[in-house]
Design an enzyme around this catalytic site. Sequence first.
Site, PDB file in Angstrom:
ATOM      1  N   LYS A 183       0.821  -1.081   0.151  1.00  0.00           N
ATOM      2  CA  LYS A 183       0.056  -0.157   0.109  1.00  0.00           C
ATOM      3  C   LYS A 183       0.816   1.202  -0.145  1.00  0.00           C
ATOM      4  O   LYS A 183       0.563   2.162  -0.479  1.00  0.00           O
ATOM      5  CB  LYS A 183      -0.849  -0.075   1.188  1.00  0.00           C
ATOM      6  CG  LYS A 183      -2.026   1.050   1.152  1.00  0.00           C
ATOM      7  CD  LYS A 183      -1.306   2.172   2.147  1.00  0.00           C
ATOM      8  CE  LYS A 183      -2.583   3.538   1.789  1.00  0.00           C
ATOM      9  NZ  LYS A 183      -2.095   4.775   2.441  1.00  0.00           N
ATOM     10  N   ASP A 233      -4.533   5.289 -15.660  1.00  0.00           N
ATOM     11  CA  ASP A 233      -5.570   4.683 -15.017  1.00  0.00           C
ATOM     12  C   ASP A 233      -4.969   3.591 -13.558  1.00  0.00           C
ATOM     13  O   ASP A 233      -4.429   2.750 -13.454  1.00  0.00           O
ATOM     14  CB  ASP A 233      -6.330   3.629 -16.071  1.00  0.00           C
ATOM     15  CG  ASP A 233      -7.576   2.627 -15.271  1.00  0.00           C
ATOM     16  OD1 ASP A 233      -7.651   2.734 -14.049  1.00  0.00           O
ATOM     17  OD2 ASP A 233      -8.148   2.136 -15.963  1.00  0.00           O
ATOM     18  N   HIS A 243       4.815  11.540   9.900  1.00  0.00           N
ATOM     19  CA  HIS A 243       3.340  11.668   9.438  1.00  0.00           C
ATOM     20  C   HIS A 243       2.798  12.521  10.290  1.00  0.00           C
ATOM     21  O   HIS A 243       1.773  13.276   9.406  1.00  0.00           O
ATOM     22  CB  HIS A 243       2.999  10.224   9.668  1.00  0.00           C
ATOM     23  CG  HIS A 243       1.710   9.798   9.032  1.00  0.00           C
ATOM     24  ND1 HIS A 243       1.984   9.433   7.640  1.00  0.00           N
ATOM     25  CD2 HIS A 243       0.436   9.536   9.301  1.00  0.00           C
ATOM     26  CE1 HIS A 243       0.764   8.875   7.342  1.00  0.00           C
ATOM     27  NE2 HIS A 243      -0.242   9.070   8.206  1.00  0.00           N
TER      28      HIS A 243
HETATM   29  C1  MEV Z   1       0.876   4.718   4.986  1.00  0.00           C
HETATM   30  O1  MEV Z   1       0.130   5.408   4.119  1.00  0.00           O
HETATM   31  C2  MEV Z   1       1.958   3.827   4.392  1.00  0.00           C
HETATM   32  C3  MEV Z   1       2.698   3.008   5.235  1.00  0.00           C
HETATM   33  O2  MEV Z   1       1.993   2.312   6.340  1.00  0.00           O
HETATM   34  C4  MEV Z   1       3.396   2.005   4.395  1.00  0.00           C
HETATM   35  C5  MEV Z   1       4.403   0.968   5.294  1.00  0.00           C
HETATM   36  O3  MEV Z   1       3.722   0.654   6.408  1.00  0.00           O
HETATM   37  O4  MEV Z   1       5.444   0.490   4.539  1.00  0.00           O
HETATM   38  C6  MEV Z   1       3.690   3.885   6.072  1.00  0.00           C
END
Ligand code: MEV
Length: 442
Positions: free
Chosen positions: A276, A292, A389
């Site tokens: 993700k 896309d 973050h």
């Molecule tokens: C957050 O959008 C993505 C992460 O969780 C990816 C990861 O944990 O490797 C920071």
Amino acid sequence: MEPIKGFSKLSKEAKLQWLTTNNFEDSEEAQKVFRTYWHEDGDLQKKHDEFIENTMTNYFMPYGVAPNFEINGKLHTIPMAIEESSVVAAASKSASYWKERGGFKVEVISTEKIGHVHFMYEGDATPLFDNIHLLEEQLRVVTAELTANMESRGGGITSITLVDKRPQLAHYFQLEVCFETCDSMGANFINSNLEVMAGSLEQFAKDHVQLEANKLEVVMRILSNYTPHCIVKASVSCPIAQLESEGISATEFARKFKRAIDIANVEPYRATTHNKGIMNGIDAVVIATGNDFRAVEAACHTYASRSGKYKSLTHCTIDNDVFTFWIEIPLALGVVGGLTKLHPLVVKSLEMLGKPNARELMGIVAVSGLAQNFAALRALVTTGIQKGHMKMHLMNILTQLEATLEEKQEIAAFFKDKVPHHREVVNHFCAVRGVPIPTVKK
Ligand code: MEV
């Protein structure tokens, strides 16, 4: 609310009227919000209205840039359309980090796309297999007009194979067709060809006495978004000694970093989050370049599970004190067709990237995924991700609290070396503004 007939045929005004009257408590306020996002340039708005059906307004998404990406020796500024606060900052950080260590290397491994005519045949299929060359010849003739332009650009149909899928499903066969679509993603080209081929297959069954046309049924003709023969690899590499990271030795960092990938390879719960994070980088560039992202997502996740188990899309080795980290993914992208000429920001994204061809764009997008994964793992195996973050998220919280610029600056300075958890930000904001701290609902 009553169902509505013929909604798509109403004018935009009438649609908005119906929508807001029937779906909102305060219809006037809702209308105001929808209208706020209309573009004042009527022609530009019309262009956006026409991308889809029933357009009510525009949905703004931040469009940021990550500079300093050195890819195969050339510097790039990468456009990213994404709402998640830390993604662009993470990309920029990785870009600078690897620029100091030799930059990113990319290599396009393959560029072929696949489509299928899925059909059932309940008769004896032997004559079909015996006459496959005749069928192929016919399919090439009926698609000649459609493929002429693509062929002049070096693409077209690369192979046509009859596949027996009966071991998986009774009576199921495929015409599996491979395509080279040059600088276009190729969905329309592939689907148009497949539709013509399907009709021709039915005709072929009618024209050949050994075949029973009434026993042949075409079920679907469609490209596959799984493109395991349209693969790009992006990598970074440096001596371990050069891998400085916060509060941890270079050797320890390399070891823990590799461990993080080992874990993603054996634990799908982790692999899903790991991938993700990669898609954070990939989707942002795919969207900014008008491609896309659902197709890219689908292909990458299928590729991640090609061994039968869902695994990491990135890989890492430590050999002779050299750290190498790479990604290998399927990416079916286009720089012509689709939105590429229609959306003014897509045009600018491609110009910013030096008007890449589809192969070059594959490399840039793969690099963005790799950089994002590097930033995430680097934080995860050292300080944790919350520090970076939440710092980005701090501004979102303060905007929500309607903090003034001065308040924002003062509060940001206070949280400079602290993790800004939501409750603490609210408390500090109240202290700065001199208002009572709201009670927390239980
Ligand atoms: C957050 O959008 C993505 C992460 O969780 C990816 C990861 O944990 O490797 C920071």
